[in-house]
Write a protein that holds these residues in place. Sequence first.
Motif, PDB file in Angstrom:
ATOM      1  N   ASP A  18       0.829  -1.207   0.000  1.00 32.71           N
ATOM      2  CA  ASP A  18       0.000   0.000   0.000  1.00 32.71           C
ATOM      3  C   ASP A  18       0.862   1.255   0.000  1.00 32.71           C
ATOM      4  N   ASN A  19       1.919   1.253   0.805  1.00 34.84           N
ATOM      5  CA  ASN A  19       2.812   2.413   0.859  1.00 34.84           C
ATOM      6  C   ASN A  19       3.409   2.696  -0.518  1.00 34.84           C
ATOM      7  N   SER A  20       3.868   1.649  -1.187  1.00 42.36           N
ATOM      8  CA  SER A  20       4.451   1.804  -2.527  1.00 42.36           C
ATOM      9  C   SER A  20       3.428   2.339  -3.513  1.00 42.36           C
ATOM     10  N   ARG A  21       2.246   1.793  -3.483  1.00 52.05           N
ATOM     11  CA  ARG A  21       1.178   2.229  -4.385  1.00 52.05           C
ATOM     12  C   ARG A  21       0.827   3.689  -4.145  1.00 52.05           C
ATOM     13  N   HIS A  22       0.700   4.080  -2.882  1.00 48.80           N
ATOM     14  CA  HIS A  22       0.376   5.464  -2.546  1.00 48.80           C
ATOM     15  C   HIS A  22       1.513   6.409  -2.945  1.00 48.80           C
ATOM     16  N   LEU A  23       2.760   5.982  -2.732  1.00 49.08           N
ATOM     17  CA  LEU A  23       3.886   6.830  -3.105  1.00 49.08           C
ATOM     18  C   LEU A  23       3.921   7.047  -4.617  1.00 49.08           C
ATOM     19  N   LEU A  24       3.819   5.991  -5.383  1.00 48.98           N
ATOM     20  CA  LEU A  24       3.860   6.130  -6.839  1.00 48.98           C
ATOM     21  C   LEU A  24       2.731   7.022  -7.350  1.00 48.98           C
ATOM     22  N   ALA A  25       1.566   6.919  -6.739  1.00 52.98           N
ATOM     23  CA  ALA A  25       0.431   7.752  -7.152  1.00 52.98           C
ATOM     24  C   ALA A  25       0.647   9.221  -6.794  1.00 52.98           C
ATOM     25  N   ALA A  26       1.462   9.486  -5.774  1.00 53.97           N
ATOM     26  CA  ALA A  26       1.661  10.857  -5.293  1.00 53.97           C
ATOM     27  C   ALA A  26       2.850  11.567  -5.935  1.00 53.97           C
ATOM     28  N   LEU A  27       3.643  10.867  -6.747  1.00 48.33           N
ATOM     29  CA  LEU A  27       4.828  11.491  -7.340  1.00 48.33           C
ATOM     30  C   LEU A  27       4.469  12.289  -8.585  1.00 48.33           C
ATOM     31  N   ALA A  28       4.901  13.542  -8.634  1.00 47.19           N
ATOM     32  CA  ALA A  28       4.769  14.336  -9.849  1.00 47.19           C
ATOM     33  C   ALA A  28       5.687  13.726 -10.907  1.00 47.19           C
ATOM     34  N   ALA A  29       5.375  13.921 -12.165  1.00 45.26           N
ATOM     35  CA  ALA A  29       6.175  13.346 -13.253  1.00 45.26           C
ATOM     36  C   ALA A  29       7.628  13.797 -13.188  1.00 45.26           C
ATOM     37  N   ASP A  30       7.876  15.024 -12.735  1.00 43.25           N
ATOM     38  CA  ASP A  30       9.236  15.570 -12.697  1.00 43.25           C
ATOM     39  C   ASP A  30       9.788  15.677 -11.276  1.00 43.25           C
ATOM     40  N   VAL A  31       9.280  14.843 -10.372  1.00 47.83           N
ATOM     41  CA  VAL A  31       9.719  14.866  -8.975  1.00 47.83           C
ATOM     42  C   VAL A  31      11.238  14.727  -8.885  1.00 47.83           C
ATOM     43  N   ARG A  32      11.825  15.481  -7.958  1.00 45.93           N
ATOM     44  CA  ARG A  32      13.263  15.395  -7.674  1.00 45.93           C
ATOM     45  C   ARG A  32      13.420  14.787  -6.280  1.00 45.93           C
ATOM     46  N   TRP A  33      14.086  13.639  -6.204  1.00 47.41           N
ATOM     47  CA  TRP A  33      14.196  12.832  -4.984  1.00 47.41           C
ATOM     48  C   TRP A  33      15.678  12.759  -4.628  1.00 47.41           C
ATOM     49  N   THR A  34      16.070  13.388  -3.512  1.00 47.89           N
ATOM     50  CA  THR A  34      17.483  13.459  -3.151  1.00 47.89           C
ATOM     51  C   THR A  34      17.784  12.603  -1.937  1.00 47.89           C
ATOM     52  N   GLU A  35      18.635  11.605  -2.145  1.00 45.77           N
ATOM     53  CA  GLU A  35      19.150  10.769  -1.065  1.00 45.77           C
ATOM     54  C   GLU A  35      20.444  11.417  -0.555  1.00 45.77           C
ATOM     55  N   ALA A  36      20.650  11.404   0.737  1.00 46.40           N
ATOM     56  CA  ALA A  36      21.718  12.149   1.401  1.00 46.40           C
ATOM     57  C   ALA A  36      23.124  11.675   1.022  1.00 46.40           C
ATOM     58  N   GLY A  38      26.640  10.225   1.570  1.00 49.55           N
ATOM     59  CA  GLY A  38      27.057   9.201   2.514  1.00 49.55           C
ATOM     60  C   GLY A  38      26.105   8.018   2.571  1.00 49.55           C
ATOM     61  N   PHE A  39      24.863   8.215   2.163  1.00 52.40           N
ATOM     62  CA  PHE A  39      23.911   7.107   2.095  1.00 52.40           C
ATOM     63  C   PHE A  39      24.273   6.281   0.861  1.00 52.40           C
ATOM     64  N   PRO A  40      24.109   4.956   0.895  1.00 52.42           N
ATOM     65  CA  PRO A  40      24.566   4.132  -0.231  1.00 52.42           C
ATOM     66  C   PRO A  40      23.916   4.473  -1.576  1.00 52.42           C
ATOM     67  N   TYR A  41      22.770   5.126  -1.551  1.00 49.23           N
ATOM     68  CA  TYR A  41      22.073   5.454  -2.804  1.00 49.23           C
ATOM     69  C   TYR A  41      22.048   6.967  -3.019  1.00 49.23           C
ATOM     70  N   ALA A  42      23.076   7.650  -2.490  1.00 48.60           N
ATOM     71  CA  ALA A  42      23.163   9.107  -2.537  1.00 48.60           C
ATOM     72  C   ALA A  42      23.019   9.633  -3.960  1.00 48.60           C
ATOM     73  N   GLY A  43      22.362  10.776  -4.064  1.00 46.51           N
ATOM     74  CA  GLY A  43      22.204  11.440  -5.343  1.00 46.51           C
ATOM     75  C   GLY A  43      20.787  11.917  -5.516  1.00 46.51           C
ATOM     76  N   THR A  44      20.551  12.580  -6.635  1.00 37.89           N
ATOM     77  CA  THR A  44      19.213  13.073  -6.953  1.00 37.89           C
ATOM     78  C   THR A  44      18.666  12.295  -8.136  1.00 37.89           C
ATOM     79  N   TYR A  45      17.481  11.774  -7.954  1.00 33.76           N
ATOM     80  CA  TYR A  45      16.780  10.992  -8.964  1.00 33.76           C
ATOM     81  C   TYR A  45      15.591  11.811  -9.442  1.00 33.76           C
ATOM     82  N   VAL A  46      15.340  11.809 -10.730  1.00 31.79           N
ATOM     83  CA  VAL A  46      14.245  12.590 -11.292  1.00 31.79           C
ATOM     84  C   VAL A  46      13.236  11.638 -11.933  1.00 31.79           C
ATOM     85  N   GLY A  47      12.008  11.706 -11.460  1.00 31.92           N
ATOM     86  CA  GLY A  47      10.939  10.862 -11.984  1.00 31.92           C
ATOM     87  C   GLY A  47      10.863   9.516 -11.291  1.00 31.92           C
TER      88      GLY A  47
END
Length: 130
Positions: A18-36, A38-47
């Motif tokens: 449910d969390n995954s489904r709700h998150l995907l439904a709430a993301l704008a097409a051009d969402v910018r998602w920044t992982e901190a 030092g975190f293993p997946y650090a960086g900014t992801y778009v979409g």
Amino acid sequence: MTSNLDIIRATYEGSPQDNSRHLLAALAADVRWTEAPGFPYAGTYVGATQIVAGVFQRLGSEWEGFAAKVHTYMADGNRVAAFGTYSGTYRKTGRHMTAGFSHLYELRDGLIVRMEQVVDSHLVQQAMKA
């Protein structure tokens, strides 16, 4: 009408599916998602495609029982902050970690347009070391 706080809460407080489904439904097409840094997946992801492949698929395949449990939310207009604890066991080392995090979301018209993570990445990195 669903509030910004309700939208973010729905991405944490249900089953993982449910969390995954709700998150995907709430993301704008051009969402910018920044992982901190030092975190293993650090960086900014778009979409959604980059976010799912760069963060969530890796969390699911590299960690056993990875979870993000929120203990506090704060909302201020178009921004919502979630504070909590990550936990999980890194599959390659078998080491467990628990680390504090904060996520700051910005929403526009009911969609997430930006997320920025802050995390105690040292604790995560320690679990990944053999």
